[in-house]
Design an enzyme around this catalytic site. Structure first.
Site, PDB file in Angstrom:
ATOM      1  N   LYS A 189       0.832  -1.153  -0.101  1.00  0.00           N
ATOM      2  CA  LYS A 189       0.030   0.082  -0.155  1.00  0.00           C
ATOM      3  C   LYS A 189       0.881   1.278  -0.086  1.00  0.00           C
ATOM      4  O   LYS A 189       0.566   2.158  -0.679  1.00  0.00           O
ATOM      5  CB  LYS A 189      -0.820  -0.030   1.220  1.00  0.00           C
ATOM      6  CG  LYS A 189      -2.337  -0.960   1.087  1.00  0.00           C
ATOM      7  CD  LYS A 189      -2.804  -1.337   2.316  1.00  0.00           C
ATOM      8  CE  LYS A 189      -3.596  -2.407   1.938  1.00  0.00           C
ATOM      9  NZ  LYS A 189      -4.153  -3.372   3.167  1.00  0.00           N
TER      10      LYS A 189
ATOM     11  N   GLN B  88      -5.882  -2.404   9.354  1.00  0.00           N
ATOM     12  CA  GLN B  88      -5.551  -3.724   8.741  1.00  0.00           C
ATOM     13  C   GLN B  88      -6.294  -4.951   9.459  1.00  0.00           C
ATOM     14  O   GLN B  88      -6.267  -4.892  10.691  1.00  0.00           O
ATOM     15  CB  GLN B  88      -4.178  -3.951   8.761  1.00  0.00           C
ATOM     16  CG  GLN B  88      -3.625  -5.236   7.837  1.00  0.00           C
ATOM     17  CD  GLN B  88      -3.758  -5.154   6.257  1.00  0.00           C
ATOM     18  OE1 GLN B  88      -3.401  -3.820   5.777  1.00  0.00           O
ATOM     19  NE2 GLN B  88      -4.289  -5.707   5.522  1.00  0.00           N
TER      20      GLN B  88
ATOM     21  N   ASP C 222     -11.609   2.284   4.037  1.00  0.00           N
ATOM     22  CA  ASP C 222     -12.168   1.204   3.700  1.00  0.00           C
ATOM     23  C   ASP C 222     -13.616   1.060   3.903  1.00  0.00           C
ATOM     24  O   ASP C 222     -14.337   0.057   3.664  1.00  0.00           O
ATOM     25  CB  ASP C 222     -11.499  -0.082   3.967  1.00  0.00           C
ATOM     26  CG  ASP C 222     -11.636  -1.505   3.187  1.00  0.00           C
ATOM     27  OD1 ASP C 222     -12.422  -1.106   2.112  1.00  0.00           O
ATOM     28  OD2 ASP C 222     -11.302  -2.531   3.550  1.00  0.00           O
TER      29      ASP C 222
END
Ligand code: NAP
Length: 302
Positions: free
Chosen positions: A69, A113, A136
């Protein structure tokens, strides 16, 4: 039930020439577009957008995802940072870090994460991220907006699936889409997005009866389970578009939920387990961060 579009690339004998999606190639094209957008912003005197990733624990796979990322951010000229916390970190300490990041004007996107250690509530974490920085889109406000059809941020993997379908001109309206898996991060949001584009959607899960039969009715089949090669060739309607989201490491190799080799000549188009949906997911993370930055700038908070 709708019929599948006759495969454009079938030969005289009716054999289908299956297209393998180049997810990495599409991801690179979209990243180039974002790079140009960021260059224009920086040239106009603005700072670059900034994604921060939080990891609790030292799972090597998660660490490698984070590095990927960061490389992706650097490639488009976005800033990135990481917060790697010990696996014993308390939920309270994690929430306190998220509070600091929420209040840091130079942070535009926050990604925690997953998976988190068992002693930390994923729900509490999702609710603690500022919805405007929720890269997200797991905050209930963003999920609710998605359901209502006015989402500002949408979960990255479903966005990646929809971008692949769009790029390849796959007709969605009026088609039957079957989604295997109902997670908050993939199955549910992708089902909603497909339905919003007028597909008739069937959501499947571990209790679905006659899963092969249900899948055989799909013009668009999305597999998001994490069960290697579960979807066999005879589950796929000839000419269907197959989006294989699942990734499982088997003997050091990444294997999808669909038997990729067997699907050749049956599906009209299929995503491979490597260079398929994965690079598109990271690309949509960058897109969400850039969109969050622009939206916050318009509100005067970036
Ligand atoms: P998850 O939260 O574990 O959900 C899996 C879903 O599959 C659940 O809804 C489960 O049903 C369903 N399922 C399990 N066994 C089944 C069976 N035998 N038949 C039908 N359905 C079954 O997983 P996830 O987070 O959505 O991820 C799914 C897969 O996608 C994983 O391999 C993950 O690594 C991969 N993934 C890839 C990307 C990418 O960027 N490529 C991104 C995210 C996820 P129940 O609800 O009934 O338990």
């Amino acid at each position: 039930m709708s019929s599948t579009r006759p495969p454009a690339d079938s030969d005289a004998s009716g054999t289908i020439d299956t297209v393998t999606v180049d997810g990495l190639g599409l991801a690179n094209t979209l990243r180039d577009e974002m790079k140009a957008e960021i260059e224009a912003l920086v040239a106009a005197g603005h700072r670059a957008p900034h994604l921060t990733v939080v990891l609790v624990g030292d799972d090597p796979a998660s660490k490698s995802y984070i590095k990927g990322k960061q490389r992706a951010c650097a490639r488009i000229g976005a800033d990135s940072s990481e917060h790697i916390l010990p696996s014993a970190t308390s939920e309270e300490d994690l929430l306190s870090l998220l509070d600091k990041l929420n209040n840091d004007d130079r942070v535009d996107g926050i990604l925690v994460q997953l998976p988190l250690p068992k002693h930390i509530s994923a729900e509490a974490v999702a609710e603690a991220i500022d919805p405007a920085k929720d890269a997200d889109a797991l905050h209930p406000l963003n999920f609710g907006r998605l359901l209502l059809g006015n989402a500002k941020l949408i979960s990255c993997t479903p966005l990646g699936v929809m971008a692949v379908l769009k790029h390849h001109g796959i007709e969605i309206s009026g088609r039957h889409a079957v989604v295997i898996g109902r997670s908050n991060i993939v199955g549910k949001p992708v089902s909603i997005l497909l339905q919003q584009q007028n597909a008739t959607v069937t959501m499947c899960h571990s209790r679905t009866q006659d899963l092969p039969g249900v899948c055989r009715g799909a013009d668009i089949l999305v597999a998001a389970v994490g069960s290697p090669q579960m979807v066999k060739a005879d589950w796929i309607k000839p000419g269907a578009a197959v989006m294989d989201v699942g990734v499982t490491e088997v003997d050091g190799k990444l294997v999808g939920d669909v038997d990729f080799a067997a699907a050749q000549g049956v599906a009209s188009i299929i995503t491979p387990s490597r260079r398929g949906i994965g690079p598109m997911t990271i690309t949509m993370l960058l897109r969400n961060t850039l969109n969050a930055y622009v939206a916050r700038k318009e509100l005067g908070s970036a």
